[in-house]
Write a protein that holds these residues in place. Structure first.
Motif, PDB file in Angstrom:
ATOM      1  N   HIS A 134       0.797  -1.231   0.000  1.00  0.00           N
ATOM      2  CA  HIS A 134       0.000   0.000   0.000  1.00  0.00           C
ATOM      3  C   HIS A 134       0.826   1.277   0.000  1.00  0.00           C
ATOM      4  O   HIS A 134       0.253   2.363  -0.104  1.00  0.00           O
TER       5      HIS A 134
ATOM      6  N   HIS B   3      -3.952 -15.187   3.020  1.00  0.00           N
ATOM      7  CA  HIS B   3      -5.263 -14.571   3.195  1.00  0.00           C
ATOM      8  C   HIS B   3      -5.144 -13.139   3.712  1.00  0.00           C
ATOM      9  O   HIS B   3      -5.909 -12.258   3.295  1.00  0.00           O
TER      10      HIS B   3
ATOM     11  N   SER C  56      -3.758 -10.928   0.581  1.00  0.00           N
ATOM     12  CA  SER C  56      -4.724 -10.814  -0.516  1.00  0.00           C
ATOM     13  C   SER C  56      -6.012 -10.141  -0.059  1.00  0.00           C
ATOM     14  O   SER C  56      -6.669  -9.443  -0.834  1.00  0.00           O
ATOM     15  N   GLY C  57      -6.361 -10.298   1.215  1.00  0.00           N
ATOM     16  CA  GLY C  57      -7.578  -9.688   1.728  1.00  0.00           C
ATOM     17  C   GLY C  57      -7.499  -8.186   1.871  1.00  0.00           C
ATOM     18  O   GLY C  57      -8.519  -7.519   2.069  1.00  0.00           O
ATOM     19  N   SER C  58      -6.279  -7.641   1.759  1.00  0.00           N
ATOM     20  CA  SER C  58      -6.130  -6.191   1.905  1.00  0.00           C
ATOM     21  C   SER C  58      -6.390  -5.446   0.602  1.00  0.00           C
ATOM     22  O   SER C  58      -6.401  -4.216   0.583  1.00  0.00           O
ATOM     23  N   LEU C  59      -6.592  -6.188  -0.495  1.00  0.00           N
ATOM     24  CA  LEU C  59      -6.869  -5.574  -1.796  1.00  0.00           C
ATOM     25  C   LEU C  59      -8.235  -6.033  -2.287  1.00  0.00           C
ATOM     26  O   LEU C  59      -8.544  -7.220  -2.257  1.00  0.00           O
ATOM     27  N   ASN C  60      -9.028  -5.094  -2.784  1.00  0.00           N
ATOM     28  CA  ASN C  60     -10.371  -5.439  -3.238  1.00  0.00           C
ATOM     29  C   ASN C  60     -10.480  -5.606  -4.747  1.00  0.00           C
ATOM     30  O   ASN C  60     -11.331  -6.359  -5.227  1.00  0.00           O
ATOM     31  N   THR C  61      -9.648  -4.916  -5.501  1.00  0.00           N
ATOM     32  CA  THR C  61      -9.838  -4.879  -6.951  1.00  0.00           C
ATOM     33  C   THR C  61      -8.696  -5.504  -7.745  1.00  0.00           C
ATOM     34  O   THR C  61      -8.795  -5.612  -8.965  1.00  0.00           O
TER      35      THR C  61
ATOM     36  N   LYS D 204      -6.501 -15.116  -5.003  1.00  0.00           N
ATOM     37  CA  LYS D 204      -7.591 -14.264  -4.518  1.00  0.00           C
ATOM     38  C   LYS D 204      -8.107 -13.450  -5.701  1.00  0.00           C
ATOM     39  O   LYS D 204      -7.406 -12.633  -6.267  1.00  0.00           O
TER      40      LYS D 204
ATOM     41  N   PRO E 287     -10.354 -10.595  -7.658  1.00  0.00           N
ATOM     42  CA  PRO E 287     -10.746  -9.239  -7.281  1.00  0.00           C
ATOM     43  C   PRO E 287     -12.232  -9.181  -6.918  1.00  0.00           C
ATOM     44  O   PRO E 287     -13.014 -10.017  -7.337  1.00  0.00           O
TER      45      PRO E 287
END
Length: 234
Positions: free
Chosen positions: A178, A207, A210-215, A232, A234
């Motif tokens: 980020h 997890h 990958s869970g920290s990104l939505n798109t 993961k 999007p």
């Protein structure tokens, strides 16, 4: 079970015209393996760089034909042929004129560009001047080396201040995901992250990251064995 290359290329889909590879921890391997994958599909593949690469004499790229000058502009590749093109300077393969690369897109199905450098470190914090992702990129593949896990950041992350404390753990990888100069800097077109060298990466870490990104999809796998461990979407 899907292979890693199969999963990556399925997501790229028809956005393979110009794939720029950034990051650290397996960029050149990704370049070579993707070139082979697309050649096996019968596509004409051009392999090059916007920064620097090892010379073919020092690193086998698996290409059928090699050029170091503008004679490539008059060459017509066959179907399923892999062609390497770069200049030469001080024992390095360097970026050819970008105008040449843009023009060559008319005669090649796939243009693969290594667009970053990390001096063989698994992680990278970018400067203001890199990565060098051309504006005609259709897909950016960001490679992240999971082999840096547990190491001191000053030793495994190119661009990290060696005097700063810290180890490569979940928190550090999230910071690099980020940070404005982190993994995603400069991405153009369809964007995806490959966490390579993930043989020993825990499910919890996969997890968490990958869970920290939505798109943006993240793929955890091994280019060396063409194995996909986790994806993961999007």
């Amino acid at each position: 079970m899907a292979t890693l290359l199969g999963a990556l290329c399925a997501y790229i889909d028809d956005a393979y015209r110009c794939i720029s590879i950034t990051g650290s921890g397996g960029k050149t391997t990704a370049l070579i393996e993707l070139a082979g994958y697309y050649a096996r599909q019968g596509k004409r593949v051009l392999v090059s760089t916007t920064t620097k690469l090892e010379l073919p004499a020092h690193r086998p790229y698996g290409c059928d034909t090699y050029f170091t000058d503008d004679r490539i502009l008059g060459y017509r590749a066959e179907r399923a042929e892999r062609v390497f093109y770069a200049g030469v300077q001080a024992e390095k393969a360097i970026a050819p004129p970008l105008a040449h690369l843009r023009a060559l897109m008319k005669t090649y199905d796939v243009l693969l560009l290594e667009a970053d450098g990390a001096r063989h470190m698994p992680l990278k914090l970018h400067t203001d001047f890199d990565p060098v992702v051309v504006d005609f990129t259709t897909t950016t593949l960001i490679v992240v080396g999971m082999s840096g896990w547990g190491q001191a950041l000053g030793e495994c992350c190119f661009g990290w201040n060696r005097d700063e404390q810290g180890v490569a753990d979940d928190e550090a990888y999230l910071t690099l995901l980020h940070h404005e100069r982190g993994f995603l800097k400069g991405a153009v077109g369809k964007t995806m992250i490959l966490c390579n060298q993930a043989e020993n990466t825990s499910e919890k870490t996969m997890h968490t990251l990958s869970g920290s990104l939505n798109t943006i999809p993240m793929f955890f796998g091994s280019l060396q064995t063409n194995t996909l461990f986790f994806r993961k979407a999007p």
